[in-house]
Design a protein around this motif. Structure first.
Motif, PDB file in Angstrom:
ATOM      1  N   TYR A 254      95.098  93.167  95.908  1.00 24.93           N
ATOM      2  CA  TYR A 254      93.969  92.747  95.054  1.00 24.93           C
ATOM      3  C   TYR A 254      93.869  93.629  93.814  1.00 24.93           C
ATOM      4  O   TYR A 254      93.741  93.132  92.688  1.00 24.93           O
ATOM      5  CB  TYR A 254      92.700  92.808  95.904  1.00 24.93           C
ATOM      6  CG  TYR A 254      91.390  92.832  95.149  1.00 24.93           C
ATOM      7  CD1 TYR A 254      90.984  91.751  94.367  1.00 24.93           C
ATOM      8  CD2 TYR A 254      90.545  93.941  95.238  1.00 24.93           C
ATOM      9  CE1 TYR A 254      89.771  91.789  93.702  1.00 24.93           C
ATOM     10  CE2 TYR A 254      89.336  93.981  94.572  1.00 24.93           C
ATOM     11  CZ  TYR A 254      88.955  92.897  93.800  1.00 24.93           C
ATOM     12  OH  TYR A 254      87.757  92.946  93.140  1.00 24.93           O
ATOM     13  N   ILE A 255      93.958  94.934  93.997  1.00 23.35           N
ATOM     14  CA  ILE A 255      93.833  95.854  92.873  1.00 23.35           C
ATOM     15  C   ILE A 255      95.052  95.742  91.958  1.00 23.35           C
ATOM     16  O   ILE A 255      94.928  95.699  90.728  1.00 23.35           O
ATOM     17  CB  ILE A 255      93.667  97.306  93.382  1.00 23.35           C
ATOM     18  CG1 ILE A 255      92.380  97.439  94.211  1.00 23.35           C
ATOM     19  CG2 ILE A 255      93.663  98.297  92.235  1.00 23.35           C
ATOM     20  CD1 ILE A 255      91.106  97.205  93.461  1.00 23.35           C
TER      21      ILE A 255
ATOM     22  N   PHE B 283      96.979  93.182  91.549  1.00 30.42           N
ATOM     23  CA  PHE B 283      96.889  91.920  90.818  1.00 30.42           C
ATOM     24  C   PHE B 283      95.864  92.020  89.690  1.00 30.42           C
ATOM     25  O   PHE B 283      96.120  91.583  88.568  1.00 30.42           O
ATOM     26  CB  PHE B 283      96.515  90.781  91.775  1.00 30.42           C
ATOM     27  CG  PHE B 283      96.163  89.507  91.063  1.00 30.42           C
ATOM     28  CD1 PHE B 283      97.155  88.707  90.517  1.00 30.42           C
ATOM     29  CD2 PHE B 283      94.839  89.126  90.907  1.00 30.42           C
ATOM     30  CE1 PHE B 283      96.824  87.538  89.841  1.00 30.42           C
ATOM     31  CE2 PHE B 283      94.505  87.960  90.227  1.00 30.42           C
ATOM     32  CZ  PHE B 283      95.502  87.166  89.693  1.00 30.42           C
ATOM     33  N   SER B 284      94.698  92.586  89.992  1.00 28.41           N
ATOM     34  CA  SER B 284      93.652  92.675  88.967  1.00 28.41           C
ATOM     35  C   SER B 284      94.167  93.434  87.749  1.00 28.41           C
ATOM     36  O   SER B 284      93.959  93.021  86.608  1.00 28.41           O
ATOM     37  CB  SER B 284      92.424  93.402  89.518  1.00 28.41           C
ATOM     38  OG  SER B 284      91.875  92.687  90.589  1.00 28.41           O
ATOM     39  N   GLN B 285      94.819  94.566  88.013  1.00 29.99           N
ATOM     40  CA  GLN B 285      95.306  95.368  86.897  1.00 29.99           C
ATOM     41  C   GLN B 285      96.352  94.607  86.095  1.00 29.99           C
ATOM     42  O   GLN B 285      96.286  94.531  84.869  1.00 29.99           O
ATOM     43  CB  GLN B 285      95.894  96.679  87.430  1.00 29.99           C
ATOM     44  CG  GLN B 285      96.507  97.530  86.344  1.00 29.99           C
ATOM     45  CD  GLN B 285      96.875  98.915  86.856  1.00 29.99           C
ATOM     46  OE1 GLN B 285      96.043  99.806  86.938  1.00 29.99           O
ATOM     47  NE2 GLN B 285      98.138  99.098  87.187  1.00 29.99           N
TER      48      GLN B 285
ATOM     49  N   MET C 293      97.078  91.313  86.023  1.00 34.16           N
ATOM     50  CA  MET C 293      96.644  90.057  85.408  1.00 34.16           C
ATOM     51  C   MET C 293      95.825  90.322  84.138  1.00 34.16           C
ATOM     52  O   MET C 293      96.040  89.675  83.114  1.00 34.16           O
ATOM     53  CB  MET C 293      95.840  89.253  86.433  1.00 34.16           C
ATOM     54  CG  MET C 293      95.753  87.784  86.132  1.00 34.16           C
ATOM     55  SD  MET C 293      94.494  87.409  84.933  1.00 34.16           S
ATOM     56  CE  MET C 293      93.043  87.649  85.912  1.00 34.16           C
ATOM     57  N   LEU C 294      94.909  91.275  84.201  1.00 30.05           N
ATOM     58  CA  LEU C 294      94.053  91.523  83.038  1.00 30.05           C
ATOM     59  C   LEU C 294      94.863  92.042  81.857  1.00 30.05           C
ATOM     60  O   LEU C 294      94.609  91.675  80.707  1.00 30.05           O
ATOM     61  CB  LEU C 294      92.938  92.500  83.400  1.00 30.05           C
ATOM     62  CG  LEU C 294      91.911  91.926  84.381  1.00 30.05           C
ATOM     63  CD1 LEU C 294      90.897  92.969  84.778  1.00 30.05           C
ATOM     64  CD2 LEU C 294      91.216  90.714  83.785  1.00 30.05           C
ATOM     65  N   ILE C 295      95.844  92.874  82.132  1.00 31.25           N
ATOM     66  CA  ILE C 295      96.654  93.417  81.037  1.00 31.25           C
ATOM     67  C   ILE C 295      97.587  92.342  80.489  1.00 31.25           C
ATOM     68  O   ILE C 295      97.741  92.184  79.284  1.00 31.25           O
ATOM     69  CB  ILE C 295      97.413  94.669  81.525  1.00 31.25           C
ATOM     70  CG1 ILE C 295      96.405  95.805  81.714  1.00 31.25           C
ATOM     71  CG2 ILE C 295      98.516  95.059  80.557  1.00 31.25           C
ATOM     72  CD1 ILE C 295      96.958  97.053  82.319  1.00 31.25           C
TER      73      ILE C 295
ATOM     74  N   TYR D 276      97.130  89.113  80.555  1.00 29.76           N
ATOM     75  CA  TYR D 276      96.385  88.044  79.901  1.00 29.76           C
ATOM     76  C   TYR D 276      95.924  88.467  78.506  1.00 29.76           C
ATOM     77  O   TYR D 276      96.037  87.719  77.539  1.00 29.76           O
ATOM     78  CB  TYR D 276      95.168  87.680  80.765  1.00 29.76           C
ATOM     79  CG  TYR D 276      94.579  86.309  80.499  1.00 29.76           C
ATOM     80  CD1 TYR D 276      94.640  85.321  81.466  1.00 29.76           C
ATOM     81  CD2 TYR D 276      93.938  86.018  79.309  1.00 29.76           C
ATOM     82  CE1 TYR D 276      94.095  84.069  81.247  1.00 29.76           C
ATOM     83  CE2 TYR D 276      93.391  84.766  79.080  1.00 29.76           C
ATOM     84  CZ  TYR D 276      93.474  83.799  80.043  1.00 29.76           C
ATOM     85  OH  TYR D 276      92.938  82.568  79.825  1.00 29.76           O
ATOM     86  N   ALA D 277      95.408  89.710  78.401  1.00 25.45           N
ATOM     87  CA  ALA D 277      94.900  90.150  77.095  1.00 25.45           C
ATOM     88  C   ALA D 277      96.046  90.475  76.146  1.00 25.45           C
ATOM     89  O   ALA D 277      95.903  90.327  74.932  1.00 25.45           O
ATOM     90  CB  ALA D 277      93.992  91.352  77.260  1.00 25.45           C
ATOM     91  N   ASN D 278      97.169  90.952  76.697  1.00 26.84           N
ATOM     92  CA  ASN D 278      98.378  91.131  75.889  1.00 26.84           C
ATOM     93  C   ASN D 278      98.165  92.067  74.701  1.00 26.84           C
ATOM     94  O   ASN D 278      98.520  91.755  73.564  1.00 26.84           O
ATOM     95  CB  ASN D 278      98.857  89.757  75.406  1.00 26.84           C
ATOM     96  CG  ASN D 278     100.340  89.743  75.116  1.00 26.84           C
ATOM     97  OD1 ASN D 278     101.021  90.722  75.408  1.00 26.84           O
ATOM     98  ND2 ASN D 278     100.828  88.670  74.543  1.00 26.84           N
TER      99      ASN D 278
END
Lengths: 408, 451
Positions: free
Chosen positions: A273-274, A276-278, A280-282, A284-286
């Protein structure tokens, strides 16, 4: 609801006995020999020891996270008044008792830095740092004296907590004074808070700052999640090892393994979970300052390691540990514990090594020997501590309930 | 249990629980306080109806939203309500898996609260779309226009996360209630009650086979609901964190939002259950020790929230990014600094009062602290949305925000919806899980006494 009146079996072997010095000797010899070997290889590498420090950091990180996981586990049991875990708590107390050793081992990294070695942390090289806009902004925080001071503070806090809970727990064995348990419970709350703050910032300092431009506020939680996976895996294997040698055979039961297995499963999930969160957020924001860290890990052969983490650190053990049969059968549980320890090592390798050389996987024999060397010392200290005490907290007020514990 | 009840035969003890809990819904009239509360709640619900009517007939312009601050209050309210709805699943699922038997006194009402809070939450994004009659477009369905939802938008992920959460919470709540509904059915005196509760009880007869299947089903639902505790608010946090808006994009958002949601959820459970246990004579069931534990969980999650604020501010500085640094500086000392300091006071400072036993035992102090926490958690979302949207990169794009009467009316109205549903729940459904509660009593394990 159990009444908690069961006693330790009178014939139970709760002493390490001869096994203690035996393990101590073997582990110490192994540790020293492998560390010397690593040192020689480091000197022969002819790169001003830089490669050595990277290998050393991997091994150091592996056992530091294990000790920190043990520190968290041992303290939080008091905070939440857990009783199921009493029979295994002494083992984690011994693991966290290695923190003074880990502090000594951290000096191998800090002292050369204070003497001007800049190979491991790029920001310690002022010429590089001042040339890089983002890094130059952080020099008030990322400078060698302050870094060294922070590491000393983290270890001071950890060692103080570990010392307190280990000595009190042993003291309770001798005096049977139940007020000690109440006292430990009261201290556990501030201890866990101090642990959370120091571990989070230690993660920022020791691992995140390897790539000084990069930042991720969840990084401390990521390290914590990996540490807990490693702790439960190691704890289960230690229990099995002791039982194989005739210790605690009637005390630790399938029920305890089942619960430890559930926590192992839960933290595998939490790690996923952690992670993935890290990611995915990075992704996505690119934003360039952030993606740089993953960029190095998805280029060239590192991509395979990244995918291995996804499938082998998360998906595979997650799927298999879902079943209660996996957790209750010793052989399958042992397999996944060993598996996850290897994956935790690879996870740390994946965090640390891309900084050394982006593009290839710069594997070196030193990566293995440094880990074995530090591991030898870690095991030696833990065995030495365990050899002097009972393997279970014999007078803990929750022991009866822990012995009776059954899953329903 | 008090010493008087310990002396009783176990069967009497079980019976007393049924009597106490069932009495709340069987007594001819609820206490006066219930009528007063229900009257106020209905009035607030009326305000919601007027606000929604005015909104639909006039347009979203009745709110203070503007081009810069498009999310404004509606999304603040959405995140606030979804957060409130987190204690229920945590108590039902995670605490169940952790074998925390004290949860049985409050899990039913917390689950009910979860469902009502999620209903309130769902209201806001639907109204915020501006054309709520088109809301069904968010559900992927075949249509002549070949319109398909934008799966790359975290706002779409919200639709799936929240509807999944609502469905599973509802199933969990209802499944857990079946044996108790059967108890109410069996005790019913009037024909209407027999029929209504009879239908709701799904033919439960309490056979061993039914119990076996029920318990397996409950355990499986608990395991399925556990990831939902993390997923829903993580997905809500993605709404913010996937963007590049300074102050929104930070990787700690998912666990930080989850901790905040549980924090606010527990505060709301305490706000409601502390008066309810007193009002309906449930003090022997919802014990002081249970309230005490919930205060501690509120404290623990509050500390996690404070920790996340610290990590977030540190990384904003550490990033070296001027816009990130400005976003946090602006929160602390900018024009809306008052919101930030309300948030810090309510979420970081005040929960620390729960370190003291007095604050965990005195009902007035508990409710007082929890009300502040609820205010603080609303302000947390307010601060995140307002400060970041009102001062993004280019000063030309900056804007200020003034809420309108209808902003406030809709928020107050949503509380009306929440309280109306909750008050109806405690009047018509067994608010304590009787069967589960009995199973955790020592007498239920008499056979295991010798270990």
């Amino acid at each position: 609801m159990s009444s908690g009146t069961r006693q330790l079996h009178p014939d139970e072997n709760i002493k390490l006995g001869k096994l203690g010095p035996h393990v101590f000797r073997i582990a110490l010899t192994t540790g020293v020999l492998f560390l010397i070997l690593t040192l020689v290889m480091g000197l022969l590498a002819g790169d001003d020891m830089t490669r050595f420090f990277f290998s050393y950091l991997v091994g150091f990180s592996f056992f530091l996270t294990l000790a920190l996981g043990a520190l968290f586990f041992s303290t939080i049991q008091h905070l939440v008044r857990a009783t199921w875990s009493v029979v295994v708590r002494r083992l984690t107390e011994a693991m966290m008792g290695t923190l003074p050793l880990m502090f000594g081992l951290s000096l191998v990294i800090i002292i050369p830095m204070l003497l001007g070695h800049t190979g491991l942390y790029a920001w310690s090289d002022l010429a590089y740092a001042e040339d890089n806009y983002f890094v130059s902004q952080k020099l008030g925080y990322l400078n060698v004296p302050f870094f060294a001071l922070r590491i000393i503070i983290y270890f001071a806090v950890w060692i103080a907590i570990a010392h307190y809970f280990l000595t009190r727990s042993v003291q309770q064995d001798q005096t049977g004074d139940t007020s000690i348990a109440a006292r430990m419970r009261a201290v556990s709350a501030p201890a866990v808070i101090a642990f959370a703050i120091t571990t989070n910032w230690a993660a920022y300092d020791i691992w995140m700052s390897l790539e000084p431009e990069w930042f991720s506020s969840i990084f401390g939680v990521y390290i914590f999640a990996g540490a807990m996976v490693a702790l439960f895996a190691a704890l289960i294997l230690v229990c099995m090892g002791l039982q194989k040698r005739g210790r605690l055979t009637r005390t630790i039961t399938t029920e305890h393994y089942h619960d430890l297995g559930k926590f192992l499963f839960a933290f595998v999930f939490f790690w996923g979970y952690i992670a993935f969160s890290q990611y995915m957020l990075i992704w996505y924001a690119n934003i360039p300052e952030e993606t740089i860290w993953y960029q190095m890990r998805i280029e060239g052969p590192w991509m395979y390691v990244t995918l291995a983490l996804l499938f082998l650190h998360f998906a595979f053990p997650f799927t298999c540990l879902l079943s209660r049969h996996t957790k209750r059968r010793r052989s399958t549980l042992a397999f996944f514990c060993a598996w996850l320890l290897v994956m935790h090592w690879i996870d740390l390798y994946w965090i640390i090594l891309p900084t050394y050389d982006d593009g290839t996987i710069p594997f070196h024999l030193m990566d293995i020997t440094a880990t074995l060397g530090i591991g030898g010392l870690f095991v030696a200290v833990a065995a030495h501590l365990l050899g002097r005490v009972d393997l279970v907290p014999t007078k803990d007020p929750g022991l009866g309930e822990s012995l009776e514990f059954e899953n329903y | 249990m008090s010493s008087a009840s310990e002396a009783k035969h176990p069967a009497q003890e079980f019976n007393q629980i049924t009597e106490t809990v069932a009495d709340v819904i069987e007594r001819p009239k609820p206490p006066k306080a219930w009528y007063v509360a229900f009257g106020i709640a209905l009035a607030m619900l009326g305000l919601l109806a007027v606000s929604v009517y005015h909104l639909l007939t006039t347009g979203v312009g009745v709110w203070g939203n503007n081009n810069a601050i498009a999310w404004a209050w509606p999304i603040t309210n959405f995140v606030f309500w979804v957060g409130i709805g987190h204690a229920g699943t945590l108590i039902s699922a995670i605490l169940f898996l952790m074998r925390q038997s004290w949860r049985t006194s409050i899990n039913r009402s917390a689950e009910a609260m979860t469902i009502f809070a999620v209903m309130c939450a769902g209201l806001f994004p639907i109204l915020h779309t501006g054309r709520p009659w088109m809301a069904y477009w968010m559900i992927p369905h075949p249509n002549e226009m070949l319109m398909w939802p934008q799966f790359r938008s975290p706002l779409m992920w919200d639709v799936f996360a929240v509807t999944t959460y609502a469905t599973v919470s509802m199933l969990f709540w209802y499944l857990g209630m079946v044996p108790d509904l059967a108890t109410v059915r069996d005790r019913a005196k009037s024909k209407v009650r027999q029929i209504v509760y009879g239908i709701l009880a799904l033919g439960w007869n309490g056979s061993a086979r039914q119990w076996h299947r029920y318990e397996r089903g409950y355990l499986l639902l608990a395991a399925l609901a556990t990831p939902l505790v993390l997923s829903v608010h993580s997905v809500v946090s993605f709404d913010f964190a996937v963007s590049k808006i300074p102050g929104w994009h930070t990787t700690i958002f998912p666990p930080y939002f989850v901790a905040g949601a549980i924090f606010s959820g527990f505060a709301m459970v305490l706000t409601l259950m502390v008066p309810a246990r007193w009002l309906f004579g449930l003090k022997d069931i919802i014990k002081e020790s249970h309230i005490d534990v919930m205060c501690k969980i509120t404290l623990a999650t509050g500390l996690m929230v404070g920790f996340s604020y610290g990590a977030e501010i540190f990384i904003a500085w550490y990033s070296g990014n001027l816009f990130e640094q400005y976003a946090f500086l602006n929160r602390a000392v900018g024009p809306m600094a008052w919101g930030f300091w309300i948030m810090v006071t309510c979420n970081v400072l005040l929960p620390n009062l729960f370190w003291f036993k007095k604050f965990r035992t005195n009902p007035f102090l508990i409710v007082g602290v929890c009300l502040f926490v609820n205010v603080g958690m609303w302000f947390e979302r307010f601060v995140i949305i307002m400060t970041s949207l009102s001062r993004p990169w280019i000063p030309a794009a900056w804007a200020d925000f003034t809420p309108t009467f209808w902003d406030a009316a809709t928020l107050i109205g949503s509380f009306g919806l929440f309280f109306t549903l909750f008050l109806l729940f405690i009047r018509f459904a067994p608010m304590v899980a009787m069967a589960e509660y009995k199973a955790t009593l020592p007498a239920a394990h008499a056979g295991h006494q010798k270990g």
